[in-house]
Design a protein around this motif. Sequence first.
Motif, PDB file in Angstrom:
ATOM      1  N   SER A 131       0.955  -1.338  -0.051  1.00  0.00           N
ATOM      2  CA  SER A 131      -0.015  -0.025  -0.098  1.00  0.00           C
ATOM      3  C   SER A 131       1.074   1.399   0.017  1.00  0.00           C
ATOM      4  CB  SER A 131      -0.917  -0.042   1.206  1.00  0.00           C
ATOM      5  OG  SER A 131      -1.730  -0.993   1.260  1.00  0.00           O
ATOM      6  N   ALA A 132       0.309   2.252  -0.669  1.00  0.00           N
ATOM      7  CA  ALA A 132       0.951   3.531  -0.534  1.00  0.00           C
ATOM      8  C   ALA A 132       1.014   4.001   0.835  1.00  0.00           C
ATOM      9  CB  ALA A 132       0.081   4.725  -1.409  1.00  0.00           C
ATOM     10  N   GLN A 133       2.169   4.635   1.121  1.00  0.00           N
ATOM     11  CA  GLN A 133       2.462   5.240   2.332  1.00  0.00           C
ATOM     12  C   GLN A 133       1.594   6.565   2.878  1.00  0.00           C
ATOM     13  OE1 GLN A 133       6.785   5.885   2.914  1.00  0.00           O
ATOM     14  NE2 GLN A 133       7.053   3.672   2.816  1.00  0.00           N
ATOM     15  N   THR A 134       1.289   7.418   1.767  1.00  0.00           N
ATOM     16  CA  THR A 134       0.493   8.315   2.208  1.00  0.00           C
ATOM     17  C   THR A 134      -0.749   8.288   1.503  1.00  0.00           C
ATOM     18  OG1 THR A 134       2.525   9.663   2.307  1.00  0.00           O
ATOM     19  CG2 THR A 134       0.305  10.916   2.018  1.00  0.00           C
ATOM     20  N   PRO A 135      -1.927   8.241   2.184  1.00  0.00           N
ATOM     21  CA  PRO A 135      -3.247   8.319   1.380  1.00  0.00           C
ATOM     22  C   PRO A 135      -3.680   9.608   0.615  1.00  0.00           C
ATOM     23  CG  PRO A 135      -3.389   8.223   3.654  1.00  0.00           C
ATOM     24  CD  PRO A 135      -2.142   8.119   3.573  1.00  0.00           C
ATOM     25  N   ALA A 136      -4.205   9.383  -0.168  1.00  0.00           N
ATOM     26  CA  ALA A 136      -4.887  10.550  -0.905  1.00  0.00           C
ATOM     27  C   ALA A 136      -5.920  10.887  -0.467  1.00  0.00           C
ATOM     28  CB  ALA A 136      -4.841  10.480  -2.471  1.00  0.00           C
ATOM     29  N   GLU A 137      -6.524  12.210  -0.159  1.00  0.00           N
ATOM     30  CA  GLU A 137      -7.886  12.651  -0.018  1.00  0.00           C
ATOM     31  C   GLU A 137      -8.642  13.306  -1.192  1.00  0.00           C
ATOM     32  OE1 GLU A 137     -10.152  15.823   2.660  1.00  0.00           O
ATOM     33  OE2 GLU A 137      -8.520  14.275   3.755  1.00  0.00           O
ATOM     34  N   ILE A 138      -9.718  12.733  -1.502  1.00  0.00           N
ATOM     35  CA  ILE A 138     -10.522  13.251  -2.671  1.00  0.00           C
ATOM     36  C   ILE A 138     -11.747  13.952  -2.054  1.00  0.00           C
ATOM     37  CG2 ILE A 138     -11.726  12.427  -4.749  1.00  0.00           C
ATOM     38  CD1 ILE A 138      -9.862  10.121  -4.880  1.00  0.00           C
ATOM     39  N   THR A 139     -11.897  15.191  -2.541  1.00  0.00           N
ATOM     40  CA  THR A 139     -13.143  15.755  -2.168  1.00  0.00           C
ATOM     41  C   THR A 139     -14.079  16.298  -3.310  1.00  0.00           C
ATOM     42  OG1 THR A 139     -11.762  17.020  -0.703  1.00  0.00           O
ATOM     43  CG2 THR A 139     -13.738  18.107  -1.031  1.00  0.00           C
ATOM     44  N   ILE A 140     -15.335  15.729  -3.248  1.00  0.00           N
ATOM     45  CA  ILE A 140     -16.220  15.932  -4.217  1.00  0.00           C
ATOM     46  C   ILE A 140     -17.127  16.847  -3.966  1.00  0.00           C
ATOM     47  CG2 ILE A 140     -18.084  14.753  -5.721  1.00  0.00           C
ATOM     48  CD1 ILE A 140     -16.499  12.130  -5.114  1.00  0.00           C
ATOM     49  N   LYS A 141     -17.526  18.079  -4.729  1.00  0.00           N
ATOM     50  CA  LYS A 141     -18.507  19.047  -4.605  1.00  0.00           C
ATOM     51  C   LYS A 141     -19.761  18.470  -4.935  1.00  0.00           C
ATOM     52  CE  LYS A 141     -19.783  23.635  -5.322  1.00  0.00           C
ATOM     53  NZ  LYS A 141     -19.582  24.888  -5.906  1.00  0.00           N
ATOM     54  N   VAL A 142     -20.745  18.420  -3.981  1.00  0.00           N
ATOM     55  CA  VAL A 142     -22.198  17.855  -4.218  1.00  0.00           C
ATOM     56  C   VAL A 142     -22.991  19.015  -4.792  1.00  0.00           C
ATOM     57  CG1 VAL A 142     -24.153  16.860  -3.326  1.00  0.00           C
ATOM     58  CG2 VAL A 142     -22.081  16.476  -2.192  1.00  0.00           C
ATOM     59  N   ILE A 143     -23.447  18.606  -6.103  1.00  0.00           N
ATOM     60  CA  ILE A 143     -24.120  19.955  -6.961  1.00  0.00           C
ATOM     61  C   ILE A 143     -25.763  19.276  -6.721  1.00  0.00           C
ATOM     62  CG2 ILE A 143     -24.729  20.792  -9.063  1.00  0.00           C
ATOM     63  CD1 ILE A 143     -21.889  21.145  -7.793  1.00  0.00           C
ATOM     64  N   PRO A 144     -26.418  20.166  -6.340  1.00  0.00           N
ATOM     65  CA  PRO A 144     -27.987  19.745  -6.102  1.00  0.00           C
ATOM     66  C   PRO A 144     -28.565  19.554  -7.642  1.00  0.00           C
ATOM     67  CG  PRO A 144     -27.790  22.074  -5.604  1.00  0.00           C
ATOM     68  CD  PRO A 144     -26.432  21.447  -5.852  1.00  0.00           C
ATOM     69  N   GLU A 145     -29.661  18.565  -7.625  1.00  0.00           N
ATOM     70  CA  GLU A 145     -30.210  18.371  -8.891  1.00  0.00           C
ATOM     71  C   GLU A 145     -31.176  19.639  -9.440  1.00  0.00           C
ATOM     72  OE1 GLU A 145     -33.592  15.151 -10.867  1.00  0.00           O
ATOM     73  OE2 GLU A 145     -33.122  15.171  -8.726  1.00  0.00           O
ATOM     74  N   ILE A 146     -30.963  19.861 -10.518  1.00  0.00           N
ATOM     75  CA  ILE A 146     -31.776  21.001 -11.105  1.00  0.00           C
ATOM     76  C   ILE A 146     -33.330  20.404 -11.256  1.00  0.00           C
ATOM     77  CG2 ILE A 146     -32.589  22.561 -13.072  1.00  0.00           C
ATOM     78  CD1 ILE A 146     -29.263  22.378 -13.505  1.00  0.00           C
ATOM     79  N   THR A 147     -34.220  21.130 -10.594  1.00  0.00           N
ATOM     80  CA  THR A 147     -35.623  20.707 -10.741  1.00  0.00           C
ATOM     81  C   THR A 147     -36.456  22.096 -11.027  1.00  0.00           C
ATOM     82  OG1 THR A 147     -36.009  20.711  -8.476  1.00  0.00           O
ATOM     83  CG2 THR A 147     -35.555  18.660  -9.212  1.00  0.00           C
ATOM     84  N   SER A 148     -37.745  22.034 -11.435  1.00  0.00           N
ATOM     85  CA  SER A 148     -38.577  23.099 -11.465  1.00  0.00           C
ATOM     86  C   SER A 148     -39.984  22.701 -11.537  1.00  0.00           C
ATOM     87  CB  SER A 148     -38.314  23.859 -13.078  1.00  0.00           C
ATOM     88  OG  SER A 148     -39.193  24.592 -13.282  1.00  0.00           O
TER      89      SER A 148
END
Length: 120
Positions: A18-35
């Motif tokens: 395993s890699a010695q340093t883990p990576a952190e992934i951040t995902i921006k949550v985009i709300p669904e477009i509704t009308s």
Amino acid sequence: MRDYISYTVTGTGANGCSAQTPAEITIKVIPEITSILYNIEICKGDRALLDAVFGPNYTVHPAGVYTVRISNGVCSKIIIANVLYITTPEIVEIVYNNNMLTVFVKNKGNLPLEYSLDGG
């Protein structure tokens, strides 16, 4: 609702190390477009108010197909609304017999027929 979701990922090579340093992934949550924009039927000469909620209101006349593009800054979606004229029923026959007036109509539209004796 949170705006971001973070995950920690650790890579593992083919040799099982395993890699010695883990990576952190951040995902921006985009709300669904509704009308709440929807198809409507109007009488000829009337106006319809289409409200796309996220954008400006549109007053429309005459009947037709209207589109509005809604954007949340990342994604956009086209919403379509049809403004249709109500089909006027056809009076087929009027019969007056023994102090009774009967009106026979043909309903050409999708909505149920209504009538009023006093115009109200």
